[in-house]
Motif scaffolding. Structure first.
Motif, mmCIF file in Angstrom:
data_model
loop_
_atom_site.group_PDB
_atom_site.id
_atom_site.type_symbol
_atom_site.label_atom_id
_atom_site.label_comp_id
_atom_site.label_asym_id
_atom_site.label_seq_id
_atom_site.Cartn_x
_atom_site.Cartn_y
_atom_site.Cartn_z
ATOM 1 N N LEU A 108 -2.463 -5.382 -3.548
ATOM 2 C CA LEU A 108 -2.472 -4.077 -2.886
ATOM 3 C C LEU A 108 -3.685 -3.916 -1.973
ATOM 4 N N ARG A 109 -4.788 -4.616 -2.300
ATOM 5 C CA ARG A 109 -5.969 -4.545 -1.426
ATOM 6 C C ARG A 109 -5.720 -5.204 -0.072
ATOM 7 N N GLU A 110 -4.719 -6.073 0.012
ATOM 8 C CA GLU A 110 -4.392 -6.705 1.291
ATOM 9 C C GLU A 110 -3.589 -5.786 2.206
ATOM 10 N N MET A 111 -3.099 -4.675 1.668
ATOM 11 C CA MET A 111 -2.196 -3.815 2.423
ATOM 12 C C MET A 111 -2.939 -2.908 3.402
ATOM 13 N N PRO A 112 -2.329 -2.614 4.548
ATOM 14 C CA PRO A 112 -2.909 -1.638 5.471
ATOM 15 C C PRO A 112 -2.823 -0.234 4.879
ATOM 16 N N VAL A 113 -3.620 0.660 5.394
ATOM 17 C CA VAL A 113 -3.665 2.042 4.903
ATOM 18 C C VAL A 113 -2.856 2.928 5.837
ATOM 19 N N ASN A 114 -2.023 3.791 5.254
ATOM 20 C CA ASN A 114 -1.292 4.780 6.045
ATOM 21 C C ASN A 114 -1.194 6.054 5.214
ATOM 22 N N SER A 115 -2.075 6.981 5.490
ATOM 23 C CA SER A 115 -2.133 8.233 4.740
ATOM 24 C C SER A 115 -2.397 9.377 5.704
ATOM 25 N N GLU A 116 -2.323 10.595 5.198
ATOM 26 C CA GLU A 116 -2.595 11.754 6.043
ATOM 27 C C GLU A 116 -4.022 11.726 6.549
ATOM 28 N N GLU A 117 -4.927 11.280 5.712
ATOM 29 C CA GLU A 117 -6.335 11.219 6.125
ATOM 30 C C GLU A 117 -6.598 10.070 7.086
ATOM 31 N N SER A 118 -5.850 8.971 6.905
ATOM 32 C CA SER A 118 -6.064 7.791 7.745
ATOM 33 C C SER A 118 -4.728 7.208 8.162
ATOM 34 N N PRO A 119 -4.045 7.848 9.114
ATOM 35 C CA PRO A 119 -2.715 7.362 9.521
ATOM 36 C C PRO A 119 -2.807 6.020 10.246
ATOM 37 N N TRP A 120 -1.794 5.193 10.009
ATOM 38 C CA TRP A 120 -1.744 3.887 10.669
ATOM 39 C C TRP A 120 -1.356 4.062 12.134
ATOM 40 N N GLN A 121 -1.977 3.304 12.980
ATOM 41 C CA GLN A 121 -1.652 3.336 14.405
ATOM 42 C C GLN A 121 -1.514 1.913 14.921
ATOM 43 N N VAL A 122 -0.709 1.763 15.972
ATOM 44 C CA VAL A 122 -0.548 0.457 16.608
ATOM 45 C C VAL A 122 -1.882 0.029 17.212
ATOM 46 N N GLU A 123 -2.302 -1.185 16.890
ATOM 47 C CA GLU A 123 -3.561 -1.684 17.427
ATOM 48 C C GLU A 123 -3.454 -1.879 18.939
ATOM 49 N N ALA A 124 -4.560 -1.623 19.618
ATOM 50 C CA ALA A 124 -4.559 -1.743 21.083
ATOM 51 C C ALA A 124 -4.181 -3.154 21.523
ATOM 52 N N GLY A 125 -4.621 -4.150 20.766
ATOM 53 C CA GLY A 125 -4.301 -5.525 21.137
ATOM 54 C C GLY A 125 -2.817 -5.818 21.034
ATOM 55 N N GLN A 126 -2.116 -5.137 20.127
ATOM 56 C CA GLN A 126 -0.680 -5.353 19.967
ATOM 57 C C GLN A 126 0.108 -4.785 21.141
ATOM 58 N N VAL A 127 -0.383 -3.701 21.707
ATOM 59 C CA VAL A 127 0.298 -3.105 22.866
ATOM 60 C C VAL A 127 0.308 -4.090 24.032
ATOM 61 N N GLU A 128 -0.750 -4.874 24.133
ATOM 62 C CA GLU A 128 -0.856 -5.823 25.244
ATOM 63 C C GLU A 128 0.048 -7.041 25.067
ATOM 64 N N PHE B 206 2.156 -7.989 9.047
ATOM 65 C CA PHE B 206 1.333 -7.458 7.957
ATOM 66 C C PHE B 206 1.122 -8.458 6.828
ATOM 67 N N VAL B 207 1.992 -9.437 6.703
ATOM 68 C CA VAL B 207 1.906 -10.401 5.607
ATOM 69 C C VAL B 207 1.473 -11.751 6.174
ATOM 70 N N ARG B 208 0.250 -12.114 5.902
ATOM 71 C CA ARG B 208 -0.296 -13.360 6.427
ATOM 72 C C ARG B 208 0.152 -14.549 5.580
ATOM 73 N N ASP B 209 0.376 -15.652 6.251
ATOM 74 C CA ASP B 209 0.804 -16.867 5.564
ATOM 75 C C ASP B 209 -0.233 -17.290 4.533
ATOM 76 N N GLY B 210 0.224 -17.514 3.296
ATOM 77 C CA GLY B 210 -0.657 -17.965 2.231
ATOM 78 C C GLY B 210 -1.381 -16.864 1.494
ATOM 79 N N SER B 211 -1.226 -15.615 1.916
ATOM 80 C CA SER B 211 -1.903 -14.501 1.252
ATOM 81 C C SER B 211 -1.262 -14.250 -0.113
ATOM 82 N N LEU B 212 -1.903 -13.411 -0.931
ATOM 83 C CA LEU B 212 -1.352 -13.090 -2.241
ATOM 84 C C LEU B 212 -0.004 -12.379 -2.104
ATOM 85 N N THR B 213 0.104 -11.520 -1.092
ATOM 86 C CA THR B 213 1.371 -10.819 -0.864
ATOM 87 C C THR B 213 2.456 -11.802 -0.454
ATOM 88 N N ASP B 214 2.085 -12.786 0.352
ATOM 89 C CA ASP B 214 3.041 -13.816 0.761
ATOM 90 C C ASP B 214 3.502 -14.625 -0.447
#
Length: 806
Positions: free
Chosen positions: A440-460, A509-517
């Motif tokens: 769960l520590r590998e997961m991105p955060v998406n909450s009311e206090e800290s909503p997830w947003q598309v990274e600027a690099g991804q838009v490019e 969001f799921v990197r190759d070889g990570s615990l989530t993977d």
């Protein structure tokens, strides 16, 4: 430069004729074998998983413990386990590939705190076998010396406990080194893990089963299996037949069939499964085992039993009508045991008392009635009556009428909801634990206090479709994990149509070889039950960031086709990573109502708009749904021309009451929009399969559906003939056309039943790597496609295909 020492290793093996052979091989020793401990001060090349430094001790199990009690060592609470190379090789040589692969999986699993130490290549840990020394004693000595080396290598910073089932080893080694403790497995569990009752009970159950096996009677109940070398020679010569045993679930005590996999005797002209009739000819094989059978003489061949019930068949054995005689055989050997965890029910009190007496050996009844009853040893037989429990098989000797197993754990009282849920999961080999804190520590955060947003690099780097495409999803009512969305539009300037299929980009969001993977690979897919689901990925992904919900930005992988508006021929196709924002989250019934122009059908997303704006958007959505349906009809017609099958099956939805219990099973009403969505997904899967096969001709993960064997159609053709219809099964096209013609105007159920029979005759679709099969075996028989994969489903296969496609 590291110095390597050459020595000789003496192996005592058996030849193919059973004679003992002494083999001497070169063996190389070195000092830089990694220890994989976080405490290491010797600068070992410790890459990968490390033993924690926070443990009170490390534990080194003896070869016998690893061989017989691996299940106990699989408890995650037991950390700091050092598996020696000696112990692992003992498992490989004495327990076979299945158990060895289980051990390898345990070592690879990042959730288990254990490592492999290659003691037989470490110069100061290696112990050559002494003349006249038994293998068991040599293995125990090797493991003890490895434990001593480990303690000394870590400069005494961590006590090392060697556990063994050998009482003599405890006496011999326990006082030799003050930092290395040698104790029995039972003492270790009781002293170090007194709260881990489940592990202690499992150890006791296995120990008792091993003792009972040693005292097994000597009267032979079954024929001994032939030696492996005889089986291999017989398969090669065609005398024997290799295949997987499938027990008939309707007549489990009488009929089993072996599907032919290897060479057969050319004189038999074998073109069907081999019938194994009765329990004795099955010769201790259970459902799923890979067996070797020998055909009986033609005079002993039998037909399939045609009795309506198994009880009727037993009462009228030899009298009931049979099908035409088919090849019949007996099991002469087992190549691979495919044993798993089995759910059983304990017998009632009076049966326990009549069975057990003083021995506490009882027969439990498997939930899967294709299996025989299983004999286990337990001290809790009377207290567990009416309970469901998990058992594992240990052996089935020729002197025993029943297989021997051991008790693992209780699931609960039979009939209770949670017990039955756990039974279903266990019987389907589904093991899902809550996601760990590390995952769960590998997961991105998406909450009311800290909503997830598309990274600027991804838009490019992604193609942005958020403001250019009308994207929407169509799913079952109440769906939370929206895996895929659709888009369709008319291109400006008469350039044709553009159809789009978009799936959630899980790989972002799921990197190759990570615990989530690693966890996703273990689960393989999301499992859906009537009242719950078990996600492949943590909820923040499966129900949120990797769910293509309406009105929010999401990362996606997309396939966009430019199609000719008249012929639907593909002019251009694009694969890539995108950013999308789904405008509507529709369910099937609403989408069909919108398509039909029914009054009152309105998406929730338009509820707050003014009438003019609402009308404009409704017209836009209805036009898109109509265009999508029109396109899907053309795509389906093209597959129909190639021989796509329209098979019949009943899909039901569980209707739950207020308490979460199943109140009714409601058949799904077929809607055209179901076929529309399915056709778009099939189209995407087909084109992604073509793409990844072209890019990775020897490594692409595809899915093929082999053509069924002709004898499987016998029930279909015989039933159709009795009704006055002729079914041609020579190809998928011929089958599809003849099913279309087999219509009784007076009884529409006739065609449905014939299609159900055709469904039963189908072979299973299978995943494969393109380098493993010739090109002419890539096709999907049922869908009439030359390439197919899974790109649009929530599974590991989707992750792999999407990674290679985009």
């Amino acid at each position: 430069m590291e110095k390597i020492t050459k020595t000789d290793k003496v192996l005592h093996l058996k030849s193919s004729r059973g004679r003992k052979v002494r083999v001497v091989r070169e063996h190389y020793l070195r000092e830089d074998i990694p220890c994989f401990s976080a405490l290491c001060q010797a600068e070992c090349a410790n890459d990968g998983k490390l033993l924690s430094a926070d443990l009170t001790h490390y534990v080194v199990p003896d070869a016998g413990v690893v061989r017989d009690f691996l299940e106990v060592l699989e408890f995650r609470e037991l950390g700091g386990i050092v598996f020696t190379q000696t112990a692992c090789q003992a498992v490989q040589h004495s327990r076979g590939r299945r158990q060895y692969n289980r051990l390898r999986s345990l070592l690879k699993d990042p959730r288990h705190d254990c490592i492999l130490f290659c003691n037989e290549f470490q110069r100061y840990a290696y112990c050559p076998r002494e003349k006249g020394e038994t293998q068991d004693k040599w293995q125990t000595r090797c493991v003890y010396h490895a434990a001593v080396w480990y303690f000394d290598h870590l400069a005494g910073m961590k006590p090392v406990v060697m556990i063994t089932e050998n009482a003599e080893a405890v006496t011999e080694y326990s006082s030799l080194n003050s930092g290395v403790y040698v104790i029995s497995t039972q003492e270790y569990l009781q002293s170090f893990w007194p709260e881990l009752q489940a592990a202690q009970e499992l150890h006791g159950s296995i120990s008792q089963a091993l003792q009972e096996r040693e005292s097994e009677g000597q009267e032979r109940q079954y024929t001994e299996h032939l030696p492996p070398e005889v089986l291999e020679a017989g398969i090669k010569s065609g005398r024997f037949i290799q295949g997987t045993l499938n027990v008939n679930k309707h007549r489990a005590q009488l009929e089993a069939f072996v599907r032919v996999e290897g060479s057969v005797n050319k004189g038999t002209e074998l073109n069907s499964d081999v019938l194994v009739f009765g329990g004795k000819p099955r010769n201790r094989a259970v459902h799923g085992d890979v067996v070797v059978v020998e055909l009986l003489s033609r005079g002993e061949w039998r037909g399939r039993n045609m009795a309506l019930t198994e009880g009727e068949a037993e009462e009228r054995a030899g009298e009931e009508p049979q099908s035409q005689p088919m090849p019949t055989g007996k099991v002469v050997g087992i190549l691979q045991r495919n044993w798993r965890d089995y759910v059983v029910t304990f017998p009632p009190r009076e049966e326990v008392q009549s069975q057990s007496h003083s021995s506490q050996r009882i027969l439990v009844t498997p939930w899967d009635y294709r299996l025989p009853r299983i004999r286990i040893s337990t001290q809790q037989a009377e207290t567990l009556q009416g309970q469901r429990a998990i058992v594992r098989l240990d052996s089935w000797e020729s002197t025993s009428l029943y297989p021997n197993g051991h008790f693992v754990r209780v699931l609960g009282k039979a009939g209770e909801l949670e017990t039955e849920i756990q039974t279903i999961l266990t019987e389907n080999s589904i093991h899902v634990a809550p996601f760990s804190e590390a995952q769960l520590r590998e997961m991105p955060v998406n909450s009311e206090e800290s909503p997830w947003q598309v990274e600027a690099g991804q838009v490019e780097v992604r193609r942005d479709l958020r403001n250019t495409h009308l994207v929407f999803s169509i799913d079952p009512k109440g769906c939370e994990d929206v895996d895929d969305t659709l888009s369709v539009r008319t291109l400006p300037g008469g350039a044709g149509l553009e159809l789009g299929v978009h799936i959630a980009d899980v790989t972002h969001f799921v990197r190759d070889g990570s615990l989530t993977d690693q966890e996703a690979r273990s689960r393989a897919t999301t499992y859906y039950l009537a009242d719950r689901r078990y996600d492949m990925l943590p909820a923040v992904l499966s129900a949120d960031l990797c769910s293509l919900l309406g009105g929010v930005d999401r990362s996606a992988m997309s396939v966009l086709w430019q199609l000719d508006p008249q012929t639907m021929a593909v002019r251009k196709v694009w694969f890539g990573r995108t950013l999308i924002r789904s405008a509507y989250q529709l369910h099937y019934e609403l989408a069909q109502s919108l398509l039909n122009g029914e009054p009152g059908a309105e998406p929730a997303e338009l509820a707050q708009l003014g009438e003019a704006e609402k009308g404009r958007k409704m017209a836009e959505l209805r036009e898109a749904l109509g265009l999508l349906t029109h396109t899907a009809r053309h795509l389906r017609a093209r597959r129909d021309e190639g021989g796509a099958l329209e098979l019949e099956g009943v899909e039901v939805r569980a209707q739950l009451d207020e308490d979460g219990n199943i109140a009714a099973l409601v058949p799904r009403q077929p809607l055209e929009v179901h076929e529309t969505v399915a056709e778009c997904m099939i189209y995407a899967n087909h084109w992604v399969a073509r793409k990844i096969q072209e890019s990775f001709p020897h490594q692409a993960l595809l899915r093929h559906h082999p053509a069924p064997r002709q004898e499987f159609f016998s029930q279909l053709t015989d039933s159709a003939k009795a009704l006055g219809f002729s079914i041609d099964t020579r190809s998928n096209k011929a089958l599809a056309d003849s099913l279309d013609r087999a219509v009784d105007p007076q009884d529409p159920l006739v065609n449905r039943l014939l299609r159900m029979m055709a469904t039963q005759a189908m072979s299973n679709a299978l995943y494969f790597s393109t380098g493993a099969l010739p090109l002419d075996q890539y096709e999907h028989y049922g869908l009439a496609l030359d390439r197919y994969t899974h790109f649009t489903s929530r599974s590991v296969a989707t992750l792999m295909s999407s990674c290679t496609a985009c």
